[in-house]
Enzyme design. Structure first.
Site, short mmCIF file in Angstrom:
data_model
loop_
_atom_site.label_atom_id
_atom_site.label_comp_id
_atom_site.label_asym_id
_atom_site.label_seq_id
_atom_site.Cartn_x
_atom_site.Cartn_y
_atom_site.Cartn_z
N SER A 42 41.36 -25.69 -17.99
CA SER A 42 42.58 -25.17 -18.54
C SER A 42 42.91 -25.85 -19.60
O SER A 42 43.84 -25.35 -20.55
CB SER A 42 43.72 -25.70 -17.37
N ASP A 333 53.12 -30.32 -19.99
CA ASP A 333 53.32 -30.39 -18.62
C ASP A 333 52.64 -31.48 -17.56
O ASP A 333 52.06 -32.40 -18.28
CB ASP A 333 52.92 -28.89 -17.99
N HIS A 336 48.61 -31.33 -19.09
CA HIS A 336 48.12 -30.88 -20.23
C HIS A 336 48.70 -31.28 -21.32
O HIS A 336 49.95 -31.51 -21.60
CB HIS A 336 48.23 -29.31 -20.19
#
Length: 372
Positions: A42, A333, A336
């Site tokens: 991600s 977040d 990340h």
């Protein structure tokens, strides 16, 4: 006579103008800038998971709130650009499209492609809770298929050259700890391996992946380590005492990253070339964490978007607490980095000393390769 000469040459001039026009229109930027391929999780996914039935997605607001020009979610786990976007800018190319995007075709294939998928790890059993994600072996299969598609466009020899001369980024490994070994108490892997033995196992499996990537034609590969796993807002919220980084996850990172760096050296020795370039992203993140104010951040503990302690609980959604100035936060977040943090990381990738980039930074690589 002059008029007659003009009339005679006019069709030729028109044809020349048309050819030049078409040349300018159709000549891909990839032939001016090197192609760029991205593999991993991600941290580098540009939106492949948008096309999958999975919970590991970033296709809803407020993701993408700062992404130009739409300010809408793209599938990047960021408020804006991620690390591959900034690298693309540095090498003079447009951002790579997700491999699963229907827009990836024709001349756009020559720019490269992003094969990354949120939730995956080195190991196939990492991220099983996300169900439908593109595991590393499948990312490499897509890379093989990509080369077939490009060969149909420009021929096998030019395709081989494009791949050999390309820049490759691979970012994977963190989920093997966060979303596997430490996911739940007494996880299957933690019962199977002590932490030191598990790290050695992950490294041995990662080595096989990188050798496969070499076999597929990659010759310049940026390999990022894990960040300080115990310091992300999600782990602070779940495991921290008094705001200190979670000790077990920090130990995992401190064991993993040096072994990864040594493994890259061993592979380069095997191939008698500096194929694999290590990026010490743990140290890059540590800089933010130890002195966030020097980078313009007000905090490296609290996420911009989230809820609960450190905004580290659950997902970033429209119902979450959202900061007004994303550039003041090292984390976007619970897991990340923010767009600004991603930009700072790429600055170190480009120009960092050997403390950050081993054996050399990307600017040095580009200067060397330009002379080949």
């Amino acid at each position: 006579m002059a008029s007659s000469s003009f009339q005679t040459s006019w069709p030729a001039l028109l044809a020349l103008a048309l050819v030049m026009s078409l040349g300018i229109t159709l000549a891909p930027r990839a032939e001016a800038a090197r192609a760029f391929f991205v593999f991993g999780d991600s941290l580098v996914d540009n939106g492949n998971n948008n096309y999958l039935a999975t919970t590991a997605r970033a296709d809803s607001p407020p993701y993408g709130v700062d992404y130009p020009p739409t300010h809408r979610p793209t599938g990047r786990f960021s408020n804006g650009f991620n690390i591959p976007d900034f690298i693309s800018q540095e090498i003079g190319s447009e951002s790579t499209l997700p491999y699963l995007s229907p827009e990836l075709g024709g001349q756009r294939l020559l720019v490269g492609a992003n094969f990354a998928s949120a939730g995956i790890g080195v190991l196939n059993d990492t991220g099983v809770q996300f169900i439908n994600v593109i595991r590393m072996y499948q990312q490499f299969e897509y890379f093989r298929q990509y080369q077939q598609r490009v060969a149909a466009l420009i021929g096998p020899e030019r395709t081989k050259k494009l791949v050999n001369q390309a820049l490759v980024l691979i970012t994977v490994g963190g989920n093997d700890f966060v979303n596997n070994y430490f996911l739940v108490p007494y996880s299957a892997r933690s019962r199977q391996y002590s932490l030191p033995n598990y790290v050695r196992y992950v490294i041995s499996e990662y080595k096989k992946l990188l050798m496969r990537l070499y076999d597929l034609g990659a010759r310049r590969v940026l390999v990022t380590g894990t960040g300080p796993l115990g310091c992300v807002p999600a782990e602070l919220a779940m495991r921290s005492r008094n705001g200190q980084c979670a000790a077990e996850l920090q130990q995992a990172a401190s064991l993993y990253n040096p072994q990864l760096a040594q493994m890259l050296k061993d592979l380069n020795k095997k191939y008698k070339s500096q194929v694999f370039i290590g990026a010490n992203t743990q140290q890059m993140h540590n800089d933010f964490i130890s002195n966030p104010q020097s980078f313009g951040f007000i905090t490296s503990k609290v996420a911009c978007c989230g809820q609960g302690p450190y905004n580290g609980i659950g997902l970033c959604t429209v119902a979450s607490t959202l900061c007004t100035n994303r550039d003041q936060y090292a984390f976007w977040d619970p897991f990340h980095p923010s767009q600004k943090a991603n930009r700072l990381i790429v600055q170190q990738i480009m120009t960092g000393s050997t403390e950050y980039m081993d054996p050399m930074n990307l600017s040095t690589i580009m200067a060397m390769d330009s002379r080949l």
